[in-house]
Structure formats: structure tokens, C-alpha cells
Design an enzyme around this catalytic site. Structure first.
Site, PDB file in Angstrom:
ATOM      1  N   LYS A  56       0.866  -1.168  -0.019  1.00  0.00           N
ATOM      2  CA  LYS A  56       0.032   0.126   0.055  1.00  0.00           C
ATOM      3  C   LYS A  56       1.003   1.533   0.052  1.00  0.00           C
ATOM      4  O   LYS A  56       1.895   1.061   0.707  1.00  0.00           O
ATOM      5  CB  LYS A  56      -0.874   0.075   1.194  1.00  0.00           C
ATOM      6  N   HIS A 109      -7.989 -13.092   1.223  1.00  0.00           N
ATOM      7  CA  HIS A 109      -7.632 -12.439   2.303  1.00  0.00           C
ATOM      8  C   HIS A 109      -7.750 -13.335   3.937  1.00  0.00           C
ATOM      9  O   HIS A 109      -7.156 -13.334   4.540  1.00  0.00           O
ATOM     10  CB  HIS A 109      -8.729 -11.608   2.608  1.00  0.00           C
ATOM     11  N   ARG A 165      -4.366 -14.686   3.714  1.00  0.00           N
ATOM     12  CA  ARG A 165      -3.430 -13.788   4.550  1.00  0.00           C
ATOM     13  C   ARG A 165      -3.718 -13.840   6.031  1.00  0.00           C
ATOM     14  O   ARG A 165      -2.714 -13.687   6.989  1.00  0.00           O
ATOM     15  CB  ARG A 165      -3.638 -12.628   3.800  1.00  0.00           C
ATOM     16  N   HIS A 170       2.263  -3.789   7.565  1.00  0.00           N
ATOM     17  CA  HIS A 170       1.565  -2.873   8.325  1.00  0.00           C
ATOM     18  C   HIS A 170       2.126  -1.712   8.529  1.00  0.00           C
ATOM     19  O   HIS A 170       3.383  -1.669   9.341  1.00  0.00           O
ATOM     20  CB  HIS A 170       0.764  -3.359   9.596  1.00  0.00           C
ATOM     21  N   TYR A 206      -5.939  -6.930  13.482  1.00  0.00           N
ATOM     22  CA  TYR A 206      -5.848  -8.082  12.260  1.00  0.00           C
ATOM     23  C   TYR A 206      -5.916  -9.407  13.028  1.00  0.00           C
ATOM     24  O   TYR A 206      -6.612 -10.218  12.545  1.00  0.00           O
ATOM     25  CB  TYR A 206      -4.951  -7.660  11.610  1.00  0.00           C
TER      26      TYR A 206
END
Length: 310
Positions: free
Chosen positions: A180, A249, A252, A275, A284
Site C-alpha cells: 500500500k 484475504h 493472509r 502494516h 487484524y
């Protein structure tokens, strides 16, 4: 207003009564919505009266934020707080429309985002069942390599799709990924993930058309799409008899949970997942601060309770 509530100052009450009439006669809202607005607004008006305010003209953005904070302290859900602020914005819009206020002080104040529930992770046996794909057909080899890498390195779907062949370093067991915010990081991969990526690289030329640099390509010889991977994973889950729905997802999330359970190293998992903030990793992986506090109490030399030393 409930019988037990103290009477509101006239300056707060009269504007509310006009607003309720406006909702009933002009807006045509349902009785349920009208009651909801009235309940929320009178609760907030009571709070403001307790703070010493006597007129809506005294309310600014800071007061609105204070009302939101009070709701959060009282344990309101994000959705309920959002409804409360929405009713307040509508009321202030009405006052602006009537010329009683020059601007809506609730316009820039928003409720905290509702947290999306995380997918339930697979247990280790379910992962083993899913990955027991032993077929020689190129697409099956590719799919197992994708799933092994997703679970073995904890990649995001977008990261996996964007990997080029040149990003894979088999000898050092590292893959360069772009996460990201276009942030680059290197992730380790080994064991089954490395073995199946290597097998896939041997058969990849049989599907390649042109010179697409993508590590994972479709049967058309081009970079595989997000949707194709999602579809294939769901199909493999059904084919392998896994009870849970399989998604990128979920693999992950399972990677993060299993590594954390084995290592108890939150910082390492944060790095592996890419992250920026450790609070994201904590949410998470369902790890709460109580767990961290216990680990701290047990490990830190000056955190031990008095009398615990023998």
C-alpha cells in the site's frame, strides 16, 4: 422527553419543537424515524444543558465533538453514534435554513468508522487440506503456487498479482513486493511456497504469450486478474472439501494468526504483513492489549508485582 429528565432551557427546547413539527408536516418522515430523531436530539440537548448551554447558538464544532466523545465513553456503537450525529446535522441544517444559525457546526464532525469484521481464519488442518493439490496440469501447479505463496508469505491479493518474475529471488528466498502507498518491501518465502513457485516457473513458458513479465499469468498468457484468483481459490476450496469459503484475504489472515500464535512476536508479524502501524496488526490478528500486558508483566524485570519474587 422522559419524565425523569430535567426540563430543558427554553432556548434549547423551542427550536426542537419547531424542528419536530417540520419533520412531521414537511419532511413526511415515518413515525419511527421521527421518534428516533427526537430521542437522539433530546439526549444531546440534556447533555448540553448539563454543560451549562442555554441556546443552540452557543454550540460550535468543539461542543459537537464533545457530544460524540461522550457517546463513545458511554459505549455507543459506531452505527448508533453515526445516527446521533446525523440527526444533529439535520437539525442544524434546519436552523441554518431558518436563519437562526449562520453555519452548521456538526458538518465536519464524523463518527468513527465501523470496523469491518475480519474473516475467520482457517485452522492448520484446513490449510493442509486446501493445499493438498497434487496435479501436473500447468494451471493446477500455478494455483497451488499462488495459494502456497499467499499463505506462506502473507501477501495481499494486489501485491501477489503485481509480482513480476524478476522480483522473485529463489536463491535467497526473497520476493520484492509493492504494498500500500507504493511502499516496497522484501518478504521471505521458503518450504512449500518456494518449492511450488519453482515448479510453476518451469511450466510458465507453456502458457506465456508474448513477453508479459508477470509471475502469475492466466491461460490467455497475460497477467492474472484479481477476480480470476478469487474465483479459482473458491473453486479449490470446494474441490478439496474445505468447509470454509476460501478467499485470498482469508489465507493472509490465517498466515498472520498462525505465525503470531507460534512466535508471539507482534513486531515481526507487523513487518511481514507490511502494516505501517502495529495497532492494525493487533486488530487484524485479534490480539488484545490484555494479552500484551500479561506478556509485559511476565517478561519485564521491573514490571513484576511486589511479593512475587521468591
Amino acid at each position: 422527553m422522559s419524565e425523569s429528565a430535567a426540563p430543558l432551557p427554553r432556548g434549547l427546547e423551542k427550536s426542537l419543537l419547531r424542528f419536530y413539527e417540520y419533520l412531521r408536516s414537511e419532511k413526511g418522515l415515518s413515525l419511527h424515524t421521527q421518534r428516533n430523531y427526537k430521542q437522539q436530539l433530546e439526549t444531546m440537548a440534556q447533555h448540553l444543558a448539563q454543560m451549562g448551554l442555554k441556546d443552540w447558538k452557543q454550540v460550535d464544532a468543539a461542543w459537537v465533538r464533545q457530544l460524540a466523545s461522550k457517546g463513545m465513553r458511554e459505549g455507543m456503537k459506531a452505527s448508533s453514534l453515526s445516527t446521533r450525529l446525523s440527526s444533529l446535522r439535520s437539525f442544524f441544517d434546519f436552523l441554518v435554513l431558518r436563519g437562526e444559525l449562520s453555519a452548521n457546526p456538526a458538518k465536519g464532525v464524523s463518527a468513527p468508522r465501523k470496523q469491518r469484521p475480519l474473516p475467520k481464519n482457517l485452522d492448520v488442518d484446513e490449510v493442509g487440506q486446501l493445499l493438498e493439490v497434487d496435479e501436473d496440469e500447468p494451471l493446477s501447479i500455478r494455483d497451488r503456487a499462488i495459494m502456497e505463496l499467499m499463505y506462506g508469505a502473507g501477501l495481499r491479493l494486489a501485491e501477489l498479482v503485481s509480482i513480476d518474475v524478476r522480483d522473485v529471488h529463489l536463491r535467497s528466498g526473497e520476493i520484492r513486493v509493492i504494498g500500500k502507498g507504493d511502499k516496497e518491501r522484501k518478504v521471505p518465502f521458503s518450504g512449500h511456497a518456494k518449492e511450488w513457485v519453482e515448479r510453476w516457473l518451469k511450466v510458465r513458458p507453456s502458457l506465456l504469450k508474448g513477453d508479459d513479465p508477470a509471475l502469475f499469468i492466466s491461460k490467455l498468457g497475460q497477467r492474472i486478474s484479481h477476480r480470476n484468483i478469487q474465483k479459482r481459490m473458491a473453486e479449490w476450496g470446494q474441490k478439496q472439501g474445505v468447509a470454509s469459503h476460501i478467499s485470498p484475504h482469508k489465507l493472509r489472515h490465517s498466515f498472520a494468526t498462525h505465525v503470531l500464535e507460534s512466535s508471539n512476536n507482534l513486531r515481526a508479524v507487523q513487518e511481514l504483513l507490511g502494516h505501517e502501524n502495529i495497532s492494525t496488526t493487533q486488530i487484524y490478528t485479534h490480539l488484545d492489549f490484555q494479552h500484551l500486558a500479561q506478556a509485559y508483566d511476565q517478561a519485564h524485570p521491573r514490571a513484576k508485582k511486589k511479593g512475587s519474587e521468591s
